[in-house]
Scaffold this motif. Structure first.
Motif, PDB file in Angstrom:
ATOM      1  N   ALA A  53       0.793  -1.208   0.000  1.00  0.00           N
ATOM      2  CA  ALA A  53       0.000   0.000   0.000  1.00  0.00           C
ATOM      3  C   ALA A  53       0.834   1.271   0.000  1.00  0.00           C
ATOM      4  N   ALA A  54       2.014   1.255   0.627  1.00  0.00           N
ATOM      5  CA  ALA A  54       2.812   2.480   0.720  1.00  0.00           C
ATOM      6  C   ALA A  54       3.272   2.922  -0.661  1.00  0.00           C
ATOM      7  N   PRO A  55       2.909   4.132  -1.117  1.00  0.00           N
ATOM      8  CA  PRO A  55       3.209   4.532  -2.484  1.00  0.00           C
ATOM      9  C   PRO A  55       4.638   5.006  -2.691  1.00  0.00           C
ATOM     10  N   ARG A  56       5.363   5.301  -1.613  1.00  0.00           N
ATOM     11  CA  ARG A  56       6.707   5.848  -1.785  1.00  0.00           C
ATOM     12  C   ARG A  56       7.518   5.567  -0.527  1.00  0.00           C
ATOM     13  N   PRO A  57       8.844   5.651  -0.620  1.00  0.00           N
ATOM     14  CA  PRO A  57       9.654   5.469   0.578  1.00  0.00           C
ATOM     15  C   PRO A  57       9.349   6.538   1.613  1.00  0.00           C
ATOM     16  N   ALA A  58       9.670   6.245   2.863  1.00  0.00           N
ATOM     17  CA  ALA A  58       9.483   7.232   3.912  1.00  0.00           C
ATOM     18  C   ALA A  58      10.365   8.452   3.649  1.00  0.00           C
ATOM     19  N   ARG A  59      10.002   9.553   4.281  1.00  0.00           N
ATOM     20  CA  ARG A  59      10.799  10.774   4.168  1.00  0.00           C
ATOM     21  C   ARG A  59      12.231  10.481   4.580  1.00  0.00           C
ATOM     22  N   ASP A  60      13.191  11.018   3.820  1.00  0.00           N
ATOM     23  CA  ASP A  60      14.594  10.732   4.075  1.00  0.00           C
ATOM     24  C   ASP A  60      15.229  11.763   4.990  1.00  0.00           C
ATOM     25  N   VAL A  61      16.324  11.370   5.624  1.00  0.00           N
ATOM     26  CA  VAL A  61      17.157  12.294   6.385  1.00  0.00           C
ATOM     27  C   VAL A  61      17.904  13.177   5.385  1.00  0.00           C
ATOM     28  N   PRO A  62      17.913  14.498   5.558  1.00  0.00           N
ATOM     29  CA  PRO A  62      18.615  15.377   4.607  1.00  0.00           C
ATOM     30  C   PRO A  62      20.108  15.059   4.531  1.00  0.00           C
ATOM     31  N   VAL A  63      20.636  15.060   3.307  1.00  0.00           N
ATOM     32  CA  VAL A  63      22.049  14.793   3.055  1.00  0.00           C
ATOM     33  C   VAL A  63      22.666  16.031   2.424  1.00  0.00           C
ATOM     34  N   PRO A  64      23.870  16.445   2.851  1.00  0.00           N
ATOM     35  CA  PRO A  64      24.497  17.635   2.259  1.00  0.00           C
ATOM     36  C   PRO A  64      24.582  17.549   0.740  1.00  0.00           C
ATOM     37  N   GLU A  65      24.309  18.664   0.078  1.00  0.00           N
ATOM     38  CA  GLU A  65      24.339  18.708  -1.374  1.00  0.00           C
ATOM     39  C   GLU A  65      25.744  18.387  -1.884  1.00  0.00           C
ATOM     40  N   GLY A  66      25.797  17.586  -2.943  1.00  0.00           N
ATOM     41  CA  GLY A  66      27.072  17.246  -3.544  1.00  0.00           C
ATOM     42  C   GLY A  66      27.687  15.962  -3.032  1.00  0.00           C
ATOM     43  N   PHE A  67      27.111  15.367  -1.983  1.00  0.00           N
ATOM     44  CA  PHE A  67      27.664  14.106  -1.474  1.00  0.00           C
ATOM     45  C   PHE A  67      27.381  12.982  -2.458  1.00  0.00           C
ATOM     46  N   ASP A  68      28.393  12.207  -2.809  1.00  0.00           N
ATOM     47  CA  ASP A  68      28.266  11.110  -3.769  1.00  0.00           C
ATOM     48  C   ASP A  68      28.551   9.793  -3.058  1.00  0.00           C
ATOM     49  N   MET A  69      27.497   9.036  -2.793  1.00  0.00           N
ATOM     50  CA  MET A  69      27.665   7.773  -2.082  1.00  0.00           C
ATOM     51  C   MET A  69      28.512   6.794  -2.879  1.00  0.00           C
ATOM     52  N   GLY A  70      28.466   6.906  -4.193  1.00  0.00           N
ATOM     53  CA  GLY A  70      29.245   5.997  -5.028  1.00  0.00           C
ATOM     54  C   GLY A  70      30.730   6.049  -4.745  1.00  0.00           C
ATOM     55  N   GLU A  71      31.207   7.187  -4.234  1.00  0.00           N
ATOM     56  CA  GLU A  71      32.624   7.315  -3.910  1.00  0.00           C
ATOM     57  C   GLU A  71      32.991   6.567  -2.637  1.00  0.00           C
ATOM     58  N   HIS A  72      31.986   6.121  -1.891  1.00  0.00           N
ATOM     59  CA  HIS A  72      32.247   5.500  -0.595  1.00  0.00           C
ATOM     60  C   HIS A  72      31.711   4.076  -0.517  1.00  0.00           C
TER      61      HIS A  72
END
Length: 288
Positions: free
Chosen positions: A9-28
């Motif tokens: 039933a849930a149409p979308r993921p829950a609200r996310d914790v804000p992440v600083p702009e420009g952070f690239d998880m792929g680098e980590h």
């Protein structure tokens, strides 16, 4: 206790914790580290009885690590790939698919503990273990990161939980708050003998064909090395200072190897699994 009658039933993921702009998880992302530390992280997650018995006694047999180890590994690493790198739409699709499985995982009347896989509190613990493991792997392979990057990584890793039922406000606000949560949560770590036996069968690769078990002793060594002391004690596995020094040397050497790889190679298998999920979404085939 009954499962959610509408797991999709849930149409979308829950609200996310804000992440600083420009952070690239792929680098980590460390594909090598994830493969090495994955079994230890599973043990940590399942050390809360509600999670351990839920996985061990799950009625969803096609997702069993003992019966279908390759499919289970693909689903687990695929979930991490989508949670960390996927779009909101991709995370929604995976959430809906996983909910369909999790809604079936509910304790029976004769089980020693009560659980349901849709419980946000249990999912917060699982997400915490995944973040703890991510942080630990990166530190062991590549050393400490600067404070701003560490804060951004922490905020992004809330997606381990918010991609499912964990509300964003359940994620501790800061890394210090997380450490306090972690220490308090260790009080609930309790590995009963049946669960410990299940762990050891997985760690010694008893779920794989016999020819593939040649790596069992190495897997046991690395898995034990990645476990914090409390979890080793609960499992009754020995660990000496000499083993710790050998483990630390191995991690430093593997870190040098990983840093020499091109970025695309360092992110494997996550990028391949994300591409596989996108292909499944386009074709309308099952995601888990």
């Amino acid at each position: 206790m009954t499962a959610d009658p509408r797991p999709s039933a849930a149409p979308r993921p829950a609200r996310d914790v804000p992440v600083p702009e420009g952070f690239d998880m792929g680098e980590h992302l460390s594909g090598l580290g994830a493969v090495l530390a994955g079994p230890a992280n599973v043990i940590m997650q399942l050390s809360w009885p509600g999670v351990g018995y839920g996985v061990m006694n799950s009625r969803v047999h096609d997702g069993s690590a003992m019966l279908h180890p390759v499919k289970r590994a693909r689903t687990t690493f695929g979930y991490i790939a989508v949670a960390m790198l996927g779009t909101d739409e991709e995370r929604t699709a995976l959430r809906r698919a996983v909910n369909g499985q999790h809604a079936q995982v509910v304790s029976g009347p004769d089980e020693p503990v009560e659980y349901r896989a849709m419980d946000p509190r249990l999912q917060t613990w699982v997400a915490a273990c995944l973040y703890y493991g991510t942080r630990d792997v990166l530190a062991r392979l590549h050393g400490p990161m600067d404070e701003a990057t560490a804060d951004a990584l922490y905020a992004h890793c809330a997606r381990f939980g918010t991609t499912l039922q964990m509300p964003a406000e359940a994620w501790p606000e800061t890394r210090d708050a997380f450490d306090a949560y972690w220490e308090a949560s260790l009080a609930e770590v309790s590995i009963d003998p049946p669960v410990a036996d299940y762990f050891m069968r997985l760690t010694t690769l008893q779920n794989l064909p016999r020819p593939a078990r040649w790596a069992a002793s190495f897997n046991l060594f690395v898995t034990t090395g990645f476990l914090p002391p409390l979890f080793r004690e609960q499992l009754g596995v020995a660990w000496s200072p000499a083993q710790q020094r050998r483990f630390d040397r191995l991690m430093r050497r593997l870190g040098r190897v990983e840093r020499a790889l091109p970025p695309r190679a360092r992110r494997l298998p996550f990028t391949l699994l994300l591409a596989d999920l996108r292909r499944r979404i386009r074709r309308g085939t099952p995601l888990v």
